[in-house]
Design a protein around this motif. Structure first.
Motif, mmCIF file in Angstrom:
data_model
loop_
_atom_site.group_PDB
_atom_site.id
_atom_site.type_symbol
_atom_site.label_atom_id
_atom_site.label_comp_id
_atom_site.label_asym_id
_atom_site.label_seq_id
_atom_site.Cartn_x
_atom_site.Cartn_y
_atom_site.Cartn_z
ATOM 1 N N UNK A 167 0.840 -1.201 0.000
ATOM 2 C CA UNK A 167 0.000 0.000 0.000
ATOM 3 C C UNK A 167 0.875 1.251 0.000
ATOM 4 N N UNK A 168 1.911 1.269 0.829
ATOM 5 C CA UNK A 168 2.820 2.422 0.876
ATOM 6 C C UNK A 168 3.520 2.592 -0.465
ATOM 7 N N UNK A 169 4.001 1.518 -1.046
ATOM 8 C CA UNK A 169 4.666 1.587 -2.345
ATOM 9 C C UNK A 169 3.705 2.114 -3.412
ATOM 10 N N UNK A 170 2.454 1.655 -3.393
ATOM 11 C CA UNK A 170 1.463 2.130 -4.347
ATOM 12 C C UNK A 170 1.183 3.620 -4.161
ATOM 13 N N UNK A 171 1.040 4.061 -2.927
ATOM 14 C CA UNK A 171 0.771 5.483 -2.670
ATOM 15 C C UNK A 171 1.915 6.362 -3.172
ATOM 16 N N UNK A 172 3.142 5.958 -2.917
ATOM 17 C CA UNK A 172 4.272 6.760 -3.378
ATOM 18 C C UNK A 172 4.455 6.671 -4.887
ATOM 19 N N UNK A 173 3.923 5.640 -5.513
ATOM 20 C CA UNK A 173 3.974 5.560 -6.972
ATOM 21 C C UNK A 173 3.095 6.639 -7.607
ATOM 22 N N UNK A 174 2.137 7.170 -6.845
ATOM 23 C CA UNK A 174 1.278 8.232 -7.349
ATOM 24 C C UNK A 174 1.996 9.591 -7.396
ATOM 25 N N UNK A 175 3.091 9.723 -6.678
ATOM 26 C CA UNK A 175 3.862 10.959 -6.713
ATOM 27 C C UNK A 175 4.545 11.081 -8.077
ATOM 28 N N UNK A 176 4.744 12.301 -8.563
ATOM 29 C CA UNK A 176 5.393 12.450 -9.879
ATOM 30 C C UNK A 176 6.844 11.999 -9.854
ATOM 31 N N UNK A 177 7.329 11.567 -11.021
ATOM 32 C CA UNK A 177 8.717 11.115 -11.108
ATOM 33 C C UNK A 177 9.654 12.252 -11.525
ATOM 34 N N UNK A 178 9.102 13.401 -11.856
ATOM 35 C CA UNK A 178 9.917 14.586 -12.132
ATOM 36 C C UNK A 178 9.382 15.744 -11.307
ATOM 37 N N UNK A 179 10.303 16.565 -10.829
ATOM 38 C CA UNK A 179 9.945 17.738 -10.030
ATOM 39 C C UNK A 179 10.681 18.931 -10.605
ATOM 40 N N UNK A 180 9.979 20.047 -10.715
ATOM 41 C CA UNK A 180 10.584 21.290 -11.181
ATOM 42 C C UNK A 180 10.372 22.380 -10.144
ATOM 43 N N UNK A 181 11.410 23.150 -9.922
ATOM 44 C CA UNK A 181 11.331 24.322 -9.043
ATOM 45 C C UNK A 181 11.648 25.526 -9.920
ATOM 46 N N UNK A 182 10.759 26.511 -9.943
ATOM 47 C CA UNK A 182 10.917 27.659 -10.830
ATOM 48 C C UNK A 182 10.778 28.961 -10.050
ATOM 49 N N UNK A 183 11.634 29.900 -10.382
ATOM 50 C CA UNK A 183 11.551 31.266 -9.852
ATOM 51 C C UNK A 183 11.833 32.223 -10.997
ATOM 52 N N UNK A 184 11.292 33.444 -10.891
ATOM 53 C CA UNK A 184 11.531 34.434 -11.940
ATOM 54 C C UNK A 184 11.639 35.825 -11.345
ATOM 55 N N UNK A 185 12.314 36.695 -12.098
ATOM 56 C CA UNK A 185 12.491 38.077 -11.669
ATOM 57 C C UNK A 185 12.608 38.956 -12.910
#
Length: 165
Positions: free
Chosen positions: A14-32
């Motif tokens: 169940x824990x493995x399945x729940x974490x499989x729902x998290x995205x496999x790529x993450x982006x952090x963006x800032x702008x100025x």
């Protein structure tokens, strides 16, 4: 005893399945927005030797020194500071791509300069590929809170430096 082992196996799945729902790529963006010419902005971003003046990831006193890291080095297209290696991969007229490495972890960075509608806006994005391990997926939830303020501070320092000259 079988009930305990079966419960542990089911809970793990169940824990493995729940974490499989998290995205496999993450982006952090800032702008100025920076009131300066695109050329000045591009020169400061595309030459890694200039990063010591404005980039918190390179010049932060809060970064722990790695006693096992190789000697720091700096070139226009390569930078090694405190165990972090940064490579310049693509420089175009409106964007700069970087490749970051720390130990066996690798990720990419992208600076985009958008000057179509007035003063240039610098957009900085860091992209991470996350492994399937539950602890990696859980840790990725905090990337924005950890990296975002440093990225924002770096961009503000870049803006201040370019606008004062």
């Amino acid at each position: 005893m079988r009930l305990v082992i079966g419960s542990i196996v089911i809970l793990s799945l169940i824990i493995l399945f729940l974490f499989a729902l998290f995205p496999s790529t993450v982006s952090v963006t800032r702008m100025v927005q920076i009131n300066s010419s695109e050329d000045k902005i591009m020169n400061n971003i595309s030459d890694l030797r200039n990063w010591k003046r404005w980039n918190e990831f390179v010049n932060s006193p809060g970064i722990k020194k790695d006693p096992n890291s190789k000697t720091d080095s700096m070139r226009a297209d390569y930078l090694r500071v405190d165990g972090n290696e940064i490579f310049l991969s693509v420089v175009d007229h409106d964007h700069v791509s970087t490749f970051w490495k720390r130990g066996n972890r690798m990720f990419t960075g992208l600076f985009i300069i958008d000057a179509k509608n007035g003063p240039p806006i610098v957009i900085w994005t860091m992209n991470f590929d996350i492994k399937w391990y539950p602890w990696e997926k859980l840790a990725s939830m905090f990337y924005d809170k950890q990296l975002g303020p440093l990225m924002e501070k770096s961009l503000i320092q870049l803006r201040n430096e370019l606008e004062k000259s």
